[in-house]
Write a protein that holds these residues in place. Sequence first.
Motif, PDB file in Angstrom:
ATOM      1  N   MET A  60       0.839  -1.204   0.000  1.00  0.00           N
ATOM      2  CA  MET A  60       0.000   0.000   0.000  1.00  0.00           C
ATOM      3  C   MET A  60       0.875   1.256   0.000  1.00  0.00           C
ATOM      4  O   MET A  60       0.577   2.215  -0.696  1.00  0.00           O
ATOM      5  N   TRP A  61       1.911   1.243   0.834  1.00  0.00           N
ATOM      6  CA  TRP A  61       2.785   2.411   0.971  1.00  0.00           C
ATOM      7  C   TRP A  61       4.054   1.990   1.676  1.00  0.00           C
ATOM      8  O   TRP A  61       4.056   1.058   2.477  1.00  0.00           O
TER       9      TRP A  61
ATOM     10  N   CYS B 269      -0.001   6.622   4.380  1.00  0.00           N
ATOM     11  CA  CYS B 269       1.074   7.576   4.082  1.00  0.00           C
ATOM     12  C   CYS B 269       1.084   8.672   5.144  1.00  0.00           C
ATOM     13  O   CYS B 269       2.139   9.030   5.674  1.00  0.00           O
ATOM     14  N   ASP B 270      -0.081   9.193   5.486  1.00  0.00           N
ATOM     15  CA  ASP B 270      -0.188  10.246   6.488  1.00  0.00           C
ATOM     16  C   ASP B 270       0.223   9.769   7.875  1.00  0.00           C
ATOM     17  O   ASP B 270       0.709  10.556   8.693  1.00  0.00           O
ATOM     18  N   ALA B 271       0.044   8.489   8.172  1.00  0.00           N
ATOM     19  CA  ALA B 271       0.402   7.935   9.474  1.00  0.00           C
ATOM     20  C   ALA B 271       1.886   7.611   9.596  1.00  0.00           C
ATOM     21  O   ALA B 271       2.421   7.506  10.705  1.00  0.00           O
ATOM     22  N   THR B 272       2.561   7.472   8.472  1.00  0.00           N
ATOM     23  CA  THR B 272       3.959   7.032   8.470  1.00  0.00           C
ATOM     24  C   THR B 272       4.910   7.980   9.200  1.00  0.00           C
ATOM     25  O   THR B 272       5.756   7.513   9.978  1.00  0.00           O
TER      26      THR B 272
ATOM     27  N   GLU C  38       6.541  -0.202   6.036  1.00  0.00           N
ATOM     28  CA  GLU C  38       5.820  -0.712   4.876  1.00  0.00           C
ATOM     29  C   GLU C  38       4.436  -1.174   5.306  1.00  0.00           C
ATOM     30  O   GLU C  38       4.283  -1.858   6.317  1.00  0.00           O
ATOM     31  N   TRP C  39       3.446  -0.779   4.532  1.00  0.00           N
ATOM     32  CA  TRP C  39       2.041  -1.097   4.790  1.00  0.00           C
ATOM     33  C   TRP C  39       1.510  -1.997   3.685  1.00  0.00           C
ATOM     34  O   TRP C  39       1.764  -1.749   2.513  1.00  0.00           O
ATOM     35  N   HIS C  40       0.749  -3.004   4.052  1.00  0.00           N
ATOM     36  CA  HIS C  40       0.086  -3.865   3.075  1.00  0.00           C
ATOM     37  C   HIS C  40      -1.234  -4.346   3.668  1.00  0.00           C
ATOM     38  O   HIS C  40      -1.466  -4.221   4.866  1.00  0.00           O
TER      39      HIS C  40
END
Length: 144
Positions: free
Chosen positions: A16-17, A110-113, A131-133
């Motif tokens: 996802m990001w 993305c905003d939480a990263t 990394e998010w998935h």
Amino acid sequence: MNFWYHGISGDPPKLMWRSDIETNPFPVPPPGTNFFQISTKTVFNTPLNEVWANIVAPRIVASMKARGLRYSALSTARFLTAEDGKDETLGPIVVWIAMHPSTTNARAVCDATPGILSILADVQITDVVVEWHEGVVARLVDCI
């Protein structure tokens, strides 16, 4: 991105990001070409191990909950990449976050990263990628 976790399993998760997307771009391979395979390595003997369970992971969970993000798994990993004819490369430590499917989008993670990277920086952990998935945790066997 459909190719990022190619080689992890027969049905790899879709990225996802990731926090290093601008500094570590991934070229999408043209159809029919070979591209690298990755496998997962466990994170041992790093400064993150000392602070993960009691400090970092609980703060990351609290940060995600405050944003209304529904995660299904939070772990650390290192990915080993291997390209045809080249040496294997061990990547940085990854904070690997699985989100319940269809509960969020790339913009939200993305905003939480940056908040997660800040939590890590607070304990002097800086060479890390988030990394998010999408993914779910499934119970495979009942305990007897």
